[in-house]
Write a protein that holds these residues in place. Structure first.
Motif, PDB file in Angstrom:
ATOM      1  N   ILE A  40      42.677  19.102  -3.497  1.00  0.00           N
ATOM      2  CA  ILE A  40      41.514  19.554  -4.257  1.00  0.00           C
ATOM      3  C   ILE A  40      41.704  19.286  -5.748  1.00  0.00           C
ATOM      4  N   ALA A  43      41.660  15.167  -6.193  1.00  0.00           N
ATOM      5  CA  ALA A  43      40.464  14.438  -5.768  1.00  0.00           C
ATOM      6  C   ALA A  43      39.522  14.067  -6.919  1.00  0.00           C
ATOM      7  N   PRO A  44      39.180  14.965  -7.834  1.00  0.00           N
ATOM      8  CA  PRO A  44      38.269  14.555  -8.910  1.00  0.00           C
ATOM      9  C   PRO A  44      38.837  13.445  -9.793  1.00  0.00           C
ATOM     10  N   VAL A  45      40.126  13.480 -10.059  1.00  0.00           N
ATOM     11  CA  VAL A  45      40.741  12.444 -10.889  1.00  0.00           C
ATOM     12  C   VAL A  45      40.678  11.095 -10.181  1.00  0.00           C
ATOM     13  N   LEU A  47      38.535  10.182  -7.859  1.00  0.00           N
ATOM     14  CA  LEU A  47      37.143   9.737  -7.783  1.00  0.00           C
ATOM     15  C   LEU A  47      36.659   9.150  -9.110  1.00  0.00           C
ATOM     16  N   VAL A  48      37.017   9.770 -10.211  1.00  0.00           N
ATOM     17  CA  VAL A  48      36.637   9.232 -11.523  1.00  0.00           C
ATOM     18  C   VAL A  48      37.287   7.875 -11.735  1.00  0.00           C
TER      19      VAL A  48
END
Length: 67
Positions: A40, A43-45, A47-48
């Motif tokens: 969790i 994941a954002p890193v 995806l960016v």
């Protein structure tokens, strides 16, 4: 010293990677919960990066040239 550079070890201002330490105990580790929390956090890193990969690569290549 700027307030943005000061560490925030307590409360809601803690960074996500620092918060992962709460998933480990003194003598045990809840591995499945730790892995889920790590995914969790990462994941954002990822995806960016995947979304802007072309721009990152172009910036690295533009800065690597001799001139």
């Amino acid at each position: 010293m700027s307030a943005g550079l000061a560490p925030a070890p307590r409360g809601p201002l803690r960074t996500a990677p620092a918060g992962l330490g709460f998933f480990t105990g003194r003598y045990n580790v809840d591995v499945p919960l730790l892995v889920a929390a790590t995914v969790i956090v990462i994941a954002p890193v990822v995806l960016v990066y995947l979304f802007f990969q072309r721009h990152f690569i172009r910036g690295v290549l533009d800065g690597a040239g001799k001139g």
